[in-house]
Enzyme design. Structure first.
Site, PDB file in Angstrom:
ATOM      1  CE  LYS A 111      38.966  64.102 144.261  1.00  0.00           C
ATOM      2  NZ  LYS A 111      37.734  63.533 143.721  1.00  0.00           N
ATOM      3  CE  LYS A 194      30.955  66.230 156.293  1.00  0.00           C
ATOM      4  NZ  LYS A 194      32.190  66.263 155.543  1.00  0.00           N
ATOM      5  CE  LYS A 197      39.710  58.113 154.612  1.00  0.00           C
ATOM      6  NZ  LYS A 197      39.585  57.669 153.226  1.00  0.00           N
TER       7      LYS A 197
END
Ligand code: TRP
Length: 329
Positions: A111, A194, A197
């Site tokens: 992050k 897979k 999103k």
């Protein structure tokens, strides 16, 4: 009976991969465990602190989970921020969390790289908030994907450290939830392994049937088999994998045979697959519409969830305060 706690990210609509993976697992889980499922809205502030999005995101996630079959009577379903006790436990755990271990957490480093302009303390202490979520209800087990294993390990460390420091045997060390069944992994329609999103290859539960048809029609295929009984390339295998989940066994067998005979027509396969995906998800879309038309359903669910979660949470906070030496006059 085991206590299971799971947080749900408060962004993004549910896609087939979420549904046949984690969510169906949750629905099974709630039958024979004491489950706490909550929407992690505090956690969302570490990356997306947008007051215009917060509520709509929580609402749509809650709607879709309920529509798909999470049951507020069987489980405790709540909004993280409805149970402020978690914030107090978070603070207490932070007093025993070391900067060094927080800084080297994989998710923190990821992050920090992704949002260098906002490397905030919430991001750093994401694992202590998650540990507080779990320890607040003294969970035995937590359903975790690969990306959350490190957080669960840190939760065990925090629990152990607390017990050692205060010389108590208070927190359990939660382990990964497992019921022995393999989690179903839904592949992407773009030939990738897979559905996700960030991969941009999703069929969403609330997609209009027309949209589902269009997405399936565009799925990647090859030029077709040239020899009988040949091995399917990944993109074709993927379509069969989804078909095995949503279609009748005879349907799968039929197209398998067509493939083996080199007579398969991808147009037919896709038409069938789209129809079966639509049929499998229709009841959820219907339920979403029902919930949208009747806000009382959500209100009742969160009120009940909040009550049950706070009961369990306030007991923990009372005991933790006692252990740590807080006394009232
Ligand atoms: N970090 C989890 C995720 O990104 C969400 C989460 C927050 C969670 N608190 C939790 C999961 C507690 C399990 C238990 O998916």
């Amino acid at each position: 009976m085991k206590t299971v706690v799971s947080g749900i990210r408060s962004t993004g609509n549910l896609h087939l991969g979420n549904y046949y993976g984690a969510l169906r697992n949750f629905i099974r889980m709630q039958e024979n465990n004491r489950c706490f499922f909550f929407i992690a809205d505090y956690h969302s502030l570490t990356t997306h602190p947008d007051p215009n999005d917060l509520f709509p995101h929580v609402k749509s996630v809650l709607t879709e989970y309920l529509a798909a079959g999470l049951d507020p009577e069987k489980s405790t379903i709540f909004i993280q921020s409805d149970v402020p006790e978690v914030v107090e436990l978070y603070l207490m755990l932070n007093m025993h969390a070391y900067l060094g271990e927080l800084e080297k957490t994989t998710s923190f480093k990821d992050k920090a790289r992704k949002q260098p302009q906002n490397v905030n303390a919430g991001l750093l202490t994401y694992p202590t908030l998650m540990a507080a979520d779990i320890l607040l209800h003294n969970a035995d087990e937590v359903p975790v994907g690969k990306d959350q294993e490190q957080h669960l390990e840190m939760t065990r460390n925090f629990a152990k450290r607390f017990n050692n420091f205060y010389k108590v045997d208070y927190f359990k060390e939660p382990v990964a939830y497992s019921d022995g069944t393999q989690m179903i992994k839904i592949p992407g329609l773009d030939g990738s392994g897979k559905m996700g999103k960030s991969e941009g290859n999703c069929i969403y539960l609330n997609d209009d049937p027309k949209v589902i048809e269009k997405k399936v029609k565009k799925a990647l295929t090859d030029a077709g088999p040239t020899e009988p009984n040949s091995v399917k390339p990944e993109c074709i295998e993927n379509l069969f994998t989804i078909m095995k989940v949503v279609s009748a066994p005879e349907t799968v067998a039929y197209f398998d045979e067509q493939w083996n005979k080199c007579e398969i027509r991808y147009g037919d396969l896709k038409k069938q697959l789209a129809a079966d995906i639509i049929a499998a998800t229709d009841p959820i879309r219907e339920r979403i519409r029902e919930i949208d038309a009747n806000p009382e359903i959500l209100r009742r669910a969160v009120t009940l969830g909040k009550e049950k979660a706070r009961e369990s949470a306030s007991k923990t906070i009372r005991e933790v305060r006692e252990i740590m030496g807080f006394r009232s006059f």
